[in-house]
Design a protein around this motif. Structure first.
Motif, PDB file in Angstrom:
ATOM      1  N   LEU A 133       0.823  -1.209   0.000  1.00 29.07           N
ATOM      2  CA  LEU A 133       0.000   0.000   0.000  1.00 29.07           C
ATOM      3  C   LEU A 133       0.857   1.260   0.000  1.00 29.07           C
ATOM      4  CD1 LEU A 133      -2.853  -0.995   2.481  1.00 29.07           C
ATOM      5  CD2 LEU A 133      -3.018  -0.743   0.001  1.00 29.07           C
ATOM      6  N   THR A 134       2.079   1.164   0.530  1.00 32.97           N
ATOM      7  CA  THR A 134       2.973   2.323   0.495  1.00 32.97           C
ATOM      8  C   THR A 134       3.337   2.706  -0.941  1.00 32.97           C
ATOM      9  OG1 THR A 134       4.826   0.808   0.888  1.00 32.97           O
ATOM     10  CG2 THR A 134       3.961   2.023   2.789  1.00 32.97           C
ATOM     11  N   ASP A 135       3.329   1.732  -1.861  1.00 35.67           N
ATOM     12  CA  ASP A 135       3.572   2.050  -3.278  1.00 35.67           C
ATOM     13  C   ASP A 135       2.401   2.833  -3.858  1.00 35.67           C
ATOM     14  OD1 ASP A 135       6.135   0.655  -3.730  1.00 35.67           O
ATOM     15  OD2 ASP A 135       4.976  -1.137  -3.283  1.00 35.67           O
ATOM     16  N   VAL A 136       1.186   2.449  -3.484  1.00 34.14           N
ATOM     17  CA  VAL A 136       0.004   3.180  -3.941  1.00 34.14           C
ATOM     18  C   VAL A 136      -0.022   4.577  -3.328  1.00 34.14           C
ATOM     19  CG1 VAL A 136      -2.508   3.140  -4.131  1.00 34.14           C
ATOM     20  CG2 VAL A 136      -1.231   0.987  -4.146  1.00 34.14           C
ATOM     21  N   GLU A 137       0.375   4.681  -2.051  1.00 33.55           N
ATOM     22  CA  GLU A 137       0.458   5.991  -1.400  1.00 33.55           C
ATOM     23  C   GLU A 137       1.524   6.859  -2.066  1.00 33.55           C
ATOM     24  OE1 GLU A 137       1.223   5.100   2.644  1.00 33.55           O
ATOM     25  OE2 GLU A 137      -0.770   4.297   3.035  1.00 33.55           O
ATOM     26  N   LEU A 138       2.617   6.235  -2.483  1.00 34.38           N
ATOM     27  CA  LEU A 138       3.657   6.970  -3.208  1.00 34.38           C
ATOM     28  C   LEU A 138       3.101   7.562  -4.493  1.00 34.38           C
ATOM     29  CD1 LEU A 138       6.652   7.802  -3.573  1.00 34.38           C
ATOM     30  CD2 LEU A 138       6.996   5.623  -4.765  1.00 34.38           C
ATOM     31  N   ALA A 139       2.313   6.766  -5.215  1.00 30.58           N
ATOM     32  CA  ALA A 139       1.686   7.275  -6.439  1.00 30.58           C
ATOM     33  C   ALA A 139       0.825   8.497  -6.127  1.00 30.58           C
ATOM     34  CB  ALA A 139       0.841   6.179  -7.095  1.00 30.58           C
ATOM     35  N   LYS A 140       0.076   8.423  -5.040  1.00 34.28           N
ATOM     36  CA  LYS A 140      -0.765   9.554  -4.638  1.00 34.28           C
ATOM     37  C   LYS A 140       0.090  10.783  -4.351  1.00 34.28           C
ATOM     38  CE  LYS A 140      -4.207  10.913  -1.172  1.00 34.28           C
ATOM     39  NZ  LYS A 140      -4.975  10.456   0.025  1.00 34.28           N
ATOM     40  N   ASN A 141       1.197  10.602  -3.644  1.00 35.14           N
ATOM     41  CA  ASN A 141       2.065  11.724  -3.287  1.00 35.14           C
ATOM     42  C   ASN A 141       2.787  12.321  -4.494  1.00 35.14           C
ATOM     43  OD1 ASN A 141       1.320  11.365  -0.627  1.00 35.14           O
ATOM     44  ND2 ASN A 141       3.106  10.111  -0.110  1.00 35.14           N
ATOM     45  N   LEU A 142       3.018  11.501  -5.505  1.00 30.28           N
ATOM     46  CA  LEU A 142       3.684  11.972  -6.728  1.00 30.28           C
ATOM     47  C   LEU A 142       2.706  12.581  -7.732  1.00 30.28           C
ATOM     48  CD1 LEU A 142       6.130   8.992  -7.391  1.00 30.28           C
ATOM     49  CD2 LEU A 142       6.796  11.315  -6.723  1.00 30.28           C
ATOM     50  N   GLY A 143       1.416  12.323  -7.548  1.00 37.83           N
ATOM     51  CA  GLY A 143       0.432  12.730  -8.551  1.00 37.83           C
ATOM     52  C   GLY A 143       0.355  11.771  -9.711  1.00 37.83           C
ATOM     53  N   CYS A 144       0.747  10.502  -9.456  1.00 35.97           N
ATOM     54  CA  CYS A 144       0.702   9.452 -10.483  1.00 35.97           C
ATOM     55  C   CYS A 144      -0.529   8.569 -10.280  1.00 35.97           C
ATOM     56  CB  CYS A 144       1.946   8.564 -10.388  1.00 35.97           C
ATOM     57  SG  CYS A 144       3.502   9.381 -10.714  1.00 35.97           S
ATOM     58  N   LYS A 145      -0.647   7.592 -11.161  1.00 37.48           N
ATOM     59  CA  LYS A 145      -1.586   6.502 -10.978  1.00 37.48           C
ATOM     60  C   LYS A 145      -0.813   5.286 -10.468  1.00 37.48           C
ATOM     61  CE  LYS A 145      -2.811   7.606 -15.206  1.00 37.48           C
ATOM     62  NZ  LYS A 145      -3.410   7.632 -16.565  1.00 37.48           N
ATOM     63  N   ALA A 146      -1.534   4.308  -9.934  1.00 34.29           N
ATOM     64  CA  ALA A 146      -0.869   3.139  -9.352  1.00 34.29           C
ATOM     65  C   ALA A 146      -1.400   1.854  -9.953  1.00 34.29           C
ATOM     66  CB  ALA A 146      -1.064   3.112  -7.835  1.00 34.29           C
ATOM     67  N   ILE A 147      -0.512   0.864 -10.038  1.00 37.22           N
ATOM     68  CA  ILE A 147      -0.894  -0.513 -10.316  1.00 37.22           C
ATOM     69  C   ILE A 147      -0.482  -1.309  -9.088  1.00 37.22           C
ATOM     70  CG2 ILE A 147      -0.447  -2.549 -11.724  1.00 37.22           C
ATOM     71  CD1 ILE A 147      -0.010  -0.661 -14.106  1.00 37.22           C
ATOM     72  N   TYR A 148      -1.481  -1.809  -8.356  1.00 33.86           N
ATOM     73  CA  TYR A 148      -1.237  -2.547  -7.118  1.00 33.86           C
ATOM     74  C   TYR A 148      -0.973  -3.990  -7.473  1.00 33.86           C
ATOM     75  CZ  TYR A 148      -1.879  -3.757  -2.154  1.00 33.86           C
ATOM     76  OH  TYR A 148      -1.701  -4.181  -0.857  1.00 33.86           O
ATOM     77  N   PHE A 149       0.275  -4.443  -7.249  1.00 30.70           N
ATOM     78  CA  PHE A 149       0.693  -5.766  -7.694  1.00 30.70           C
ATOM     79  C   PHE A 149       0.278  -6.801  -6.664  1.00 30.70           C
ATOM     80  CE2 PHE A 149       3.704  -8.978  -9.303  1.00 30.70           C
ATOM     81  CZ  PHE A 149       3.471  -8.837 -10.665  1.00 30.70           C
ATOM     82  N   LYS A 150      -1.025  -6.999  -6.587  1.00 32.54           N
ATOM     83  CA  LYS A 150      -1.601  -7.968  -5.667  1.00 32.54           C
ATOM     84  C   LYS A 150      -2.871  -8.504  -6.308  1.00 32.54           C
ATOM     85  CE  LYS A 150      -0.664  -7.712  -1.438  1.00 32.54           C
ATOM     86  NZ  LYS A 150      -0.488  -7.400  -0.003  1.00 32.54           N
ATOM     87  N   GLY A 163      -8.677   3.641   1.620  1.00 36.09           N
ATOM     88  CA  GLY A 163      -9.173   4.801   0.887  1.00 36.09           C
ATOM     89  C   GLY A 163      -8.331   5.150  -0.330  1.00 36.09           C
ATOM     90  N   LEU A 164      -7.717   4.137  -0.952  1.00 37.60           N
ATOM     91  CA  LEU A 164      -6.805   4.373  -2.074  1.00 37.60           C
ATOM     92  C   LEU A 164      -7.324   3.818  -3.394  1.00 37.60           C
ATOM     93  CD1 LEU A 164      -3.453   3.496  -0.255  1.00 37.60           C
ATOM     94  CD2 LEU A 164      -4.190   5.779  -0.985  1.00 37.60           C
ATOM     95  N   GLU A 165      -8.572   3.368  -3.429  1.00 39.15           N
ATOM     96  CA  GLU A 165      -9.072   2.725  -4.653  1.00 39.15           C
ATOM     97  C   GLU A 165      -9.121   3.688  -5.828  1.00 39.15           C
ATOM     98  OE1 GLU A 165     -12.856   3.743  -2.280  1.00 39.15           O
ATOM     99  OE2 GLU A 165     -10.771   3.165  -1.900  1.00 39.15           O
ATOM    100  N   GLN A 166      -9.258   5.001  -5.578  1.00 39.50           N
ATOM    101  CA  GLN A 166      -9.313   5.966  -6.670  1.00 39.50           C
ATOM    102  C   GLN A 166      -7.943   6.207  -7.297  1.00 39.50           C
ATOM    103  OE1 GLN A 166     -12.214   7.059  -7.847  1.00 39.50           O
ATOM    104  NE2 GLN A 166     -13.202   5.823  -6.249  1.00 39.50           N
ATOM    105  N   ILE A 167      -6.904   5.922  -6.536  1.00 39.16           N
ATOM    106  CA  ILE A 167      -5.536   6.106  -7.042  1.00 39.16           C
ATOM    107  C   ILE A 167      -5.117   4.936  -7.913  1.00 39.16           C
ATOM    108  CG2 ILE A 167      -3.121   6.493  -6.362  1.00 39.16           C
ATOM    109  CD1 ILE A 167      -5.034   8.738  -5.588  1.00 39.16           C
TER     110      ILE A 167
END
Length: 377
Positions: A133-150, A163-167
């Motif tokens: 989840l810290t990778d998804v949070e990183l995407a949020k902090n960078l203004g990127c999108k995320a691919i959650y590898f799970k 609360g990260l499903e929108q990212i």
């Protein structure tokens, strides 16, 4: 110059399998690549316009608990194996802190990535790929999108709870899914056109499933545009507010322009596409559409209609639609239709256009060549 897009990729648990006990890949015996990473990430690296950056937390690297000489042989072997498949990282960023140190460089904080925040990069269309989840949070902090590898429902539930499903754009641990998604994203486009006469938005995914959402205010025109999406296999969304109180002209013409621009934008540099594409019968009619996405516009039109209107669409606007589309898409169109039923003739033309598009946009992921002896389109 177009801004560069980035893939920020985690290492352990994403590129290579993370050991379930100590979580450290500190020997060659522990080095195990995720299935499909070579085949799929190499296609992404070599055929899509992303710059690859590795971002990894290596807790206590350089301390007695994780000596340097146990890390680097494995790291270098991993990098060399990836390099042999054309997967090159422009930057490798390693944070050595322990979680309790709360370092500014540790994911999801962005201390290691200041260069990318301050540089000329297209972060909005970049991705972070990682298994935490810290990778998804990183995407949020960078203004990127995320691919959650799970994989599966568990990953989706974790995202929702945080609360990260929108990212997150995708939740999967399958590299084939990741590559398919990134290729689809690359061949998508949204184009808007707002004038005093029309307000139009067209969204197009060339690698879709033929899903359509079309509202132009003209029912027969909606029906024809749906033929394009459904039979080309493209996902197509067309939303139009036109001055229909005047007449149908501006709505039809401007929609053709925006649709053509969207296809041209989604095709990108056109490397690997078939380029050409089709004729089909429809009951009493034969409709022929030959298409070339060669970068030059031209229309040959051999179709006559005896009725003034088909549904709520003037037949004189059919030629105008295809001419405007060809100009905006920068393509050659050669259209012929014969038969007795006017409805069948025009529907056959739209279906034949769709099938021509389907054939012409087909992209071979292993082919990076332009379909032209000129080496440009």
């Amino acid at each position: 110059m177009e801004k560069k897009k980035l893939l920020f990729i985690d290492r352990d648990g994403t590129l290579i399998v993370e050991p379930p006990v100590d979580f450290q890949v500190d020997s060659l015996e522990k080095l195990e690549f995720y299935p499909g990473v070579f085949q799929n990430l190499s296609k992404v690296a070599n055929m899509l316009d992303f710059q690859l950056v590795m971002v990894t937390n290596q807790d206590g690297l350089g301390t007695d608990s994780f000596p340097e000489d146990t890390f680097w042989p494995t790291q270098n072997k991993m990098l060399k194996s990836l390099e042999n498949e054309g997967i090159l990282f422009s930057d490798i960023l390693i944070d050595r802190s322990f979680p309790e140190e709360n370092a500014s460089t540790r994911k999801p904080k962005t201390g290691l990535l200041t260069h990318y925040l301050q540089g000329d990069y297209d972060l909005a269309n970049s991705f972070v790929i990682g298994d935490r989840l810290t990778d998804v949070e990183l995407a949020k902090n960078l203004g990127c999108k995320a691919i959650y590898f799970k994989e599966g429902e568990a990953g989706i539930n974790e995202l929702k709870a945080a609360g990260l499903e929108q990212i997150c754009s995708l939740c999967t641990s399958n590299w084939a899914d990741v590559a398919k998604y990134l290729f689809a994203t690359e061949r998508s486009a949204t184009v808007q056109r707002n004038t005093a006469e029309t307000k139009i938005t067209v969204s197009l995914n060339l690698d879709g499933e033929g899903v359509c959402d079309i509202k132009t205010g003209l029912h027969f025109f909606d029906h024809m545009l749906e033929q394009i999406g459904r039979h080309s296999g493209c996902d197509l969304r067309v939303q139009v507010e036109g001055d229909l109180h005047v007449d149908e002209h501006h709505t039809i013409e401007d929609t053709a322009i925006v649709l053509g621009e969207a296809i041209k934008k989604a095709l990108g540099d056109k490397r690997g596409i078939e380029r050409y594409g089709f004729c089909l019968p429809m009951d009493d009619c034969l409709a022929q559409v030959a298409l070339d996405f060669g970068g030059r516009s031209w229309l040959v039109w051999e179709a006559d209609f005896k009725r003034e209107m088909i549904g709520d669409m003037p037949t004189e606007m059919f030629y105008h639609f295809f001419k405007s589309f060809a100009d905006a898409a920068a393509c050659n169109l050669n259209i012929k239709a014969e038969g007795k039923n006017e409805h069948h003739k025009i529907e056959g033309i739209f279906k034949a256009l769709a099938r021509a598009i389907r054939a012409a946009i087909r992209k071979d992921p292993y082919n990076d060549q332009l379909p032209s002896t000129k080496e440009m389109l």
